[in-house]
Scaffold this motif. Sequence first.
Motif, mmCIF file in Angstrom:
data_model
loop_
_atom_site.group_PDB
_atom_site.id
_atom_site.type_symbol
_atom_site.label_atom_id
_atom_site.label_comp_id
_atom_site.label_asym_id
_atom_site.label_seq_id
_atom_site.Cartn_x
_atom_site.Cartn_y
_atom_site.Cartn_z
ATOM 1 N N GLU A 149 0.840 -1.191 0.000
ATOM 2 C CA GLU A 149 0.000 0.000 0.000
ATOM 3 C C GLU A 149 0.880 1.246 0.000
ATOM 4 N N ALA A 150 0.311 2.352 -0.433
ATOM 5 C CA ALA A 150 1.038 3.610 -0.432
ATOM 6 C C ALA A 150 1.457 3.968 0.991
ATOM 7 N N ALA A 151 2.740 4.269 1.170
ATOM 8 C CA ALA A 151 3.276 4.575 2.492
ATOM 9 C C ALA A 151 4.527 5.426 2.315
ATOM 10 N N PRO A 152 4.928 6.137 3.362
ATOM 11 C CA PRO A 152 6.138 6.968 3.238
ATOM 12 C C PRO A 152 7.358 6.193 2.765
ATOM 13 N N VAL A 153 7.478 4.930 3.168
ATOM 14 C CA VAL A 153 8.665 4.158 2.805
ATOM 15 C C VAL A 153 8.782 3.949 1.300
ATOM 16 N N ASN A 154 7.645 3.885 0.589
ATOM 17 C CA ASN A 154 7.699 3.704 -0.868
ATOM 18 C C ASN A 154 7.288 4.962 -1.632
ATOM 19 N N HIS A 155 7.117 6.066 -0.908
ATOM 20 C CA HIS A 155 6.745 7.350 -1.518
ATOM 21 C C HIS A 155 5.422 7.262 -2.279
ATOM 22 N N GLY A 156 4.630 6.245 -1.972
ATOM 23 C CA GLY A 156 3.365 6.081 -2.680
ATOM 24 C C GLY A 156 3.502 5.526 -4.076
ATOM 25 N N VAL A 157 4.708 5.134 -4.459
ATOM 26 C CA VAL A 157 4.942 4.630 -5.817
ATOM 27 C C VAL A 157 4.588 3.144 -5.837
ATOM 28 N N THR A 158 3.325 2.857 -6.098
ATOM 29 C CA THR A 158 2.821 1.492 -6.028
ATOM 30 C C THR A 158 2.266 0.983 -7.352
ATOM 31 N N GLY A 159 2.503 1.704 -8.426
ATOM 32 C CA GLY A 159 2.048 1.267 -9.744
ATOM 33 C C GLY A 159 3.194 1.258 -10.732
ATOM 34 N N ASN A 160 3.061 0.467 -11.776
ATOM 35 C CA ASN A 160 4.074 0.387 -12.829
ATOM 36 C C ASN A 160 3.753 1.382 -13.951
ATOM 37 N N LEU A 161 4.789 2.011 -14.471
ATOM 38 C CA LEU A 161 4.647 2.985 -15.541
ATOM 39 C C LEU A 161 5.463 2.543 -16.744
ATOM 40 N N GLY A 162 5.151 3.073 -17.922
ATOM 41 C CA GLY A 162 5.862 2.708 -19.136
ATOM 42 C C GLY A 162 6.471 3.907 -19.829
ATOM 43 N N ILE A 163 7.574 3.684 -20.512
ATOM 44 C CA ILE A 163 8.262 4.723 -21.275
ATOM 45 C C ILE A 163 8.581 4.156 -22.656
ATOM 46 N N LEU A 164 8.038 4.786 -23.699
ATOM 47 C CA LEU A 164 8.249 4.350 -25.074
ATOM 48 C C LEU A 164 8.945 5.478 -25.831
ATOM 49 N N VAL A 165 10.122 5.193 -26.351
ATOM 50 C CA VAL A 165 10.948 6.222 -26.978
ATOM 51 C C VAL A 165 10.838 6.116 -28.495
ATOM 52 N N GLY A 166 10.356 7.187 -29.113
ATOM 53 C CA GLY A 166 10.282 7.252 -30.566
ATOM 54 C C GLY A 166 11.382 8.129 -31.137
ATOM 55 N N PRO A 167 11.482 8.200 -32.441
ATOM 56 C CA PRO A 167 12.520 9.041 -33.069
ATOM 57 C C PRO A 167 12.417 10.505 -32.680
ATOM 58 N N ASP A 168 11.200 10.977 -32.429
ATOM 59 C CA ASP A 168 10.994 12.404 -32.202
ATOM 60 C C ASP A 168 10.517 12.754 -30.796
ATOM 61 N N GLY A 169 10.306 11.763 -29.951
ATOM 62 C CA GLY A 169 9.812 12.062 -28.609
ATOM 63 C C GLY A 169 9.417 10.812 -27.862
ATOM 64 N N SER B 109 -11.200 1.800 -28.871
ATOM 65 C CA SER B 109 -9.817 1.469 -29.217
ATOM 66 C C SER B 109 -9.331 2.335 -30.374
ATOM 67 N N ALA B 110 -8.017 2.586 -30.379
ATOM 68 C CA ALA B 110 -7.450 3.413 -31.446
ATOM 69 C C ALA B 110 -5.973 3.097 -31.609
ATOM 70 N N SER B 111 -5.475 3.296 -32.806
ATOM 71 C CA SER B 111 -4.042 3.247 -33.074
ATOM 72 C C SER B 111 -3.582 4.679 -33.298
ATOM 73 N N ILE B 112 -2.541 5.087 -32.602
ATOM 74 C CA ILE B 112 -2.067 6.463 -32.709
ATOM 75 C C ILE B 112 -0.550 6.470 -32.869
ATOM 76 N N THR B 113 -0.039 7.569 -33.393
ATOM 77 C CA THR B 113 1.405 7.757 -33.516
ATOM 78 C C THR B 113 1.782 9.037 -32.786
ATOM 79 N N ALA B 114 2.775 8.934 -31.913
ATOM 80 C CA ALA B 114 3.282 10.098 -31.177
ATOM 81 C C ALA B 114 4.787 9.952 -31.055
ATOM 82 N N GLY B 115 5.494 11.030 -31.314
ATOM 83 C CA GLY B 115 6.951 10.973 -31.244
ATOM 84 C C GLY B 115 7.556 10.040 -32.269
ATOM 85 N N GLY B 116 6.778 9.713 -33.304
ATOM 86 C CA GLY B 116 7.246 8.798 -34.338
ATOM 87 C C GLY B 116 7.071 7.329 -33.988
ATOM 88 N N ARG B 117 6.366 7.043 -32.875
ATOM 89 C CA ARG B 117 6.147 5.644 -32.476
ATOM 90 C C ARG B 117 4.647 5.347 -32.506
#
Length: 317
Positions: free
Chosen positions: A49-69, A168-176
């Motif tokens: 659970e969210a607590a000071p020891v974990n700074h409330g960071v209890t979910g996973n996030l994603g980072i997708l790097v494209g050619p432009d962003g 649902s949708a397919s989108i392009t952002a940052g060239g990805r």
Amino acid sequence: MTSVIARLLPTLAGLLATTGLVAHAWAAGVPKPVQLAPDVYAVFGATGEAAPVNHGVTGNLGILVGPDGVILVDTGTSARHARQLLADIRDMTGKPVVLAINTHQAPAFVFGNGTLRSAGVPILAHQDTDALINQRCSRCLALLNSALGAQEMEGTEVVRPTQTLAESASITAGGRTIDLLYYGPSSAPGSIAVYDRKSGVLFGGGMVSIDRIPDAKDADIGQWRAALSSLQALGAAQVVPGEGPASHPSRLAELSDYLARLESAVEAAFARRVSLGDAAAAAPVPAFRHWAQYDNMHRKNVEARYLRLEKAGLEAR
């Protein structure tokens, strides 16, 4: 005057150094991006659970790097967390974040929105997630302030997505190019998954929890299980759940099994006219007792399902 300034300089320098050390210590205490494939990263939160020891960071996030962003999948727990994410992304890629996505409404995934908006980054979500943020997140923010403290949550505010979609949708952002997958109300109204075709990495958001009991209070379990089958059929190389470790898509079947057992156990307890207070003890799912948050989250899931059955019974009279 010059002598006064000279006397103050060591104090000011000490304060600045202390501030820098505190910021460094905070950054050292939060998870860093982990590379999963070329130009694809995940940040794995704690499963408690969210607590000071974990700074409330209890979910996973994603980072997708494209050619432009860069595309950021979910925005984190706080303004502070989002600032650290942006700094990490800048250090790793040297590229701007050009789009942020809220896969669902849970607090660990949306409270970085304000930081992203201030940076001029558009924020995209399903229209039902937008509605839930508007309805619930003021209370969620108050709870996080209480759990984590004002300093941790300083500058954090409720900020809704700037763009919404209905299907649902397919989108392009940052060239990805990515696929945003919506299967109707599943784990919650508006939950979407993000599929990166190039790498085959699937970010499951609120629809996927592995080795941690999911939050099913808003769920349509039938549609959720159907959505999990559809996600498994994509043939993804790996799945990043909203909570838990990156996994092979075959593990989606385990989550579906938990949901089926949950529903069956609650229906059996309700049929025996077990009281709400005794429902959790009467509807165990022992095969998943080893998953994180079993005692707490399974109890909440049982009680939520029980109340739905009770409400349906009253409405049918």
